[in-house]
Design an enzyme around this catalytic site. Structure first.
Site, PDB file in Angstrom:
ATOM      1  N   ASP A 141      42.240 -13.020  19.201  1.00 10.36           N
ATOM      2  CA  ASP A 141      42.846 -12.018  19.741  1.00 10.36           C
ATOM      3  C   ASP A 141      44.394 -12.057  20.040  1.00 10.36           C
ATOM      4  O   ASP A 141      45.098 -11.703  20.859  1.00 10.36           O
ATOM      5  CB  ASP A 141      42.262 -11.669  21.196  1.00 10.36           C
ATOM      6  CG  ASP A 141      42.763 -10.299  21.502  1.00 10.36           C
ATOM      7  OD1 ASP A 141      42.670  -9.977  22.807  1.00 10.36           O
ATOM      8  OD2 ASP A 141      43.022  -9.298  20.848  1.00 10.36           O
ATOM      9  N   LYS A 144      47.829 -10.930  14.711  1.00  6.17           N
ATOM     10  CA  LYS A 144      46.850 -10.560  13.648  1.00  6.17           C
ATOM     11  C   LYS A 144      47.208 -11.426  12.404  1.00  6.17           C
ATOM     12  O   LYS A 144      46.216 -11.572  11.715  1.00  6.17           O
ATOM     13  CB  LYS A 144      46.938  -9.209  13.526  1.00  6.17           C
ATOM     14  CG  LYS A 144      46.757  -8.376  14.804  1.00  6.17           C
ATOM     15  CD  LYS A 144      45.906  -8.737  15.864  1.00  6.17           C
ATOM     16  CE  LYS A 144      46.055  -8.486  17.176  1.00  6.17           C
ATOM     17  NZ  LYS A 144      45.130  -9.173  18.394  1.00  6.17           N
ATOM     18  N   ASP A 169      39.188  -9.673  17.447  1.00  3.83           N
ATOM     19  CA  ASP A 169      39.435  -8.208  17.754  1.00  3.83           C
ATOM     20  C   ASP A 169      40.518  -7.545  16.755  1.00  3.83           C
ATOM     21  O   ASP A 169      41.092  -8.297  15.866  1.00  3.83           O
ATOM     22  CB  ASP A 169      40.041  -8.617  19.175  1.00  3.83           C
ATOM     23  CG  ASP A 169      40.450  -6.848  19.860  1.00  3.83           C
ATOM     24  OD1 ASP A 169      41.235  -7.031  20.642  1.00  3.83           O
ATOM     25  OD2 ASP A 169      39.607  -5.967  19.551  1.00  3.83           O
ATOM     26  N   ASN A 170      40.557  -6.311  16.789  1.00  7.01           N
ATOM     27  CA  ASN A 170      41.695  -5.475  16.214  1.00  7.01           C
ATOM     28  C   ASN A 170      41.629  -5.510  14.634  1.00  7.01           C
ATOM     29  O   ASN A 170      42.554  -5.558  14.171  1.00  7.01           O
ATOM     30  CB  ASN A 170      42.882  -5.774  16.651  1.00  7.01           C
ATOM     31  CG  ASN A 170      43.089  -5.891  18.079  1.00  7.01           C
ATOM     32  OD1 ASN A 170      43.335  -6.936  18.669  1.00  7.01           O
ATOM     33  ND2 ASN A 170      42.971  -4.720  18.729  1.00  7.01           N
ATOM     34  N   GLU A 199      40.956  -0.177  22.283  1.00  4.96           N
ATOM     35  CA  GLU A 199      40.909  -0.055  23.747  1.00  4.96           C
ATOM     36  C   GLU A 199      41.658   1.208  24.492  1.00  4.96           C
ATOM     37  O   GLU A 199      42.617   1.256  24.440  1.00  4.96           O
ATOM     38  CB  GLU A 199      41.662  -1.303  24.486  1.00  4.96           C
ATOM     39  CG  GLU A 199      42.905  -1.514  24.170  1.00  4.96           C
ATOM     40  CD  GLU A 199      43.024  -2.743  23.066  1.00  4.96           C
ATOM     41  OE1 GLU A 199      41.815  -2.818  22.238  1.00  4.96           O
ATOM     42  OE2 GLU A 199      43.852  -3.506  22.953  1.00  4.96           O
TER      43      GLU A 199
HETATM   44  O1  LIG Z   1      49.323  -7.814  19.302  1.00  5.40           O
HETATM   45  C1  LIG Z   1      48.275  -7.734  19.858  1.00  5.40           C
HETATM   46  N1  LIG Z   1      47.791  -8.896  20.481  1.00  5.40           N
HETATM   47  C2  LIG Z   1      48.254 -10.424  20.277  1.00  5.40           C
HETATM   48  C3  LIG Z   1      49.584 -10.315  21.181  1.00  5.40           C
HETATM   49  C4  LIG Z   1      50.332 -11.808  20.683  1.00  5.40           C
HETATM   50  C5  LIG Z   1      49.787 -12.939  21.806  1.00  5.40           C
HETATM   51  C6  LIG Z   1      50.018 -14.328  21.415  1.00  5.40           C
HETATM   52  C7  LIG Z   1      49.066 -15.102  21.740  1.00  5.40           C
HETATM   53  C8  LIG Z   1      49.048 -16.248  21.165  1.00  5.40           C
HETATM   54  C9  LIG Z   1      48.487 -17.659  21.413  1.00  5.40           C
HETATM   55  C10 LIG Z   1      48.792 -18.834  20.705  1.00  5.40           C
HETATM   56  N2  LIG Z   1      49.520 -18.547  19.598  1.00  5.40           N
HETATM   57  C11 LIG Z   1      50.183 -17.384  19.360  1.00  5.40           C
HETATM   58  C12 LIG Z   1      49.980 -16.361  19.940  1.00  5.40           C
HETATM   59  S1  LIG Z   1      50.741 -14.551  19.670  1.00  5.40           S
HETATM   60  C13 LIG Z   1      47.303  -6.595  20.105  1.00  5.40           C
HETATM   61  C14 LIG Z   1      47.881  -5.410  19.722  1.00  5.40           C
HETATM   62  C15 LIG Z   1      47.141  -4.092  20.171  1.00  5.40           C
HETATM   63  C16 LIG Z   1      47.873  -2.747  19.861  1.00  5.40           C
HETATM   64  C17 LIG Z   1      47.155  -1.762  19.113  1.00  5.40           C
HETATM   65  C18 LIG Z   1      47.657  -0.765  18.898  1.00  5.40           C
HETATM   66  C19 LIG Z   1      49.038  -0.417  19.305  1.00  5.40           C
HETATM   67  F1  LIG Z   1      49.784   0.690  19.287  1.00  5.40           F
HETATM   68  C20 LIG Z   1      49.771  -1.573  19.759  1.00  5.40           C
HETATM   69  C21 LIG Z   1      49.243  -2.519  20.086  1.00  5.40           C
HETATM   70  C22 LIG Z   1      45.953  -4.153  20.396  1.00  5.40           C
HETATM   71  C23 LIG Z   1      45.371  -5.071  20.701  1.00  5.40           C
HETATM   72  O2  LIG Z   1      43.913  -5.345  21.100  1.00  5.40           O
HETATM   73  C24 LIG Z   1      45.912  -6.549  20.768  1.00  5.40           C
HETATM   74  O3  LIG Z   1      45.401  -7.751  20.818  1.00  5.40           O
HETATM   75 MG   LIG Z   2      43.227  -7.402  21.046  1.00  3.07          MG
END
Ligand SMILES: O=C(NCCCCc1cc2ccncc2s1)c1cc(-c2ccc(F)cc2)cc(O)c1O
Ligand SMILES: [Mg+2]
Length: 214
Positions: A141, A144, A169-170, A199
């Protein structure tokens, strides 16, 4: 000074959830993000699918990539058997600070080990630094475009065994097209798509469950 969204989510937990009651923490976050402001938690609809996969796998070792405020971490940890181990990786230190307080409010801090850093750097250190053999369940998660390279990295580092389950996810929104193509076409994975919604919205999204065949 202006609060951040994760700080406001923590506030909603501290105001509305009961200390030591993980389900009330999950409910408080869902109610806040559905009624006040959207946030990128896996959410209640996909969360039910996550719960069913966790219950089916009944994992002793879990890796979560991407903690955010700890919503899915709490959902998973609340379903684990007593001596199970959940390691969650978070890149953003500000998110990590909030997530640790959410785990404490849920009373789950002893079941969860949050490690700060990038998945690409931390995955190769899992065995030596965290005493992990293999993961029974991995919840993807995080970024992506890291789903595929990190899956290949986990294979290379011997962190997956025959029967390890990857749950991503996603896979539709924002989408992980290269990852989907790989797990659905590789003879070393048995993949299944669980159609759902992004979500707190009506936009299509889903979870992809992929069993590593060894
Ligand atoms: O980017 C998302 N999730 C990742 C955040 C990046 C955090 C990280 C953790 C980590 C740990 C270790 N190494 C590298 C990393 S990088 C995310 C985005 C949307 C979304 C959907 C539609 C939209 F219009 C706008 C956002 C929905 C979701 O469910 C998500 O999970
Ligand atoms: Mg997600």
């Amino acid at each position: 000074t202006q609060s951040t969204r994760p700080q406001r989510i923590l506030g909603a937990v501290q105001r509305n959830a009961t200390r030591g009651d993980p389900r009330s923490v999950v409910r408080a976050i869902d109610q806040y993000c559905r009624n006040q402001e959207w946030a990128m938690n896996v959410g209640d609809e996909k969360g039910c699918i996550l719960d069913s996969v966790v219950s089916e796998v009944n994992p002793a070792t879990v890796l979560e990539l991407g903690t955010y405020c700890g919503y899915s971490t709490v959902r998973i940890a609340s379903l684990l058997p007593p001596h199970a181990k959940l390691i969650t990786l978070e890149f953003n230190p500000e998110f990590a600070v909030i997530a640790r307080q959410v785990f404490a409010w849920a009373g789950l801090e002893d079941k969860i080990q949050l490690v700060e850093g990038a998945s690409g750097d931390l995955i190769p250190k899992m065995k030596e630094q965290f005493g992990v053999e293999t993961f029974d369940l991995v919840f993807l998660d995080h970024w992506k475009d890291r789903y595929l390279p990190d899956t290949k990295l986990m294979e290379e580092c011997g962190l997956l065994r025959k029967g390890s389950v990857l749950l991503a996810d996603n896979v539709i929104c924002p989408g992980a097209p290269e990852y989907l193509e790989f797990v659905r076409s590789s003879p070393r994975y048995e993949s299944q798509y669980f159609k759902s919604h992004l979500e707190y919205t009506k936009v299509e999204d889903g979870l992809e469950k992929s069993v590593f065949l060894g």
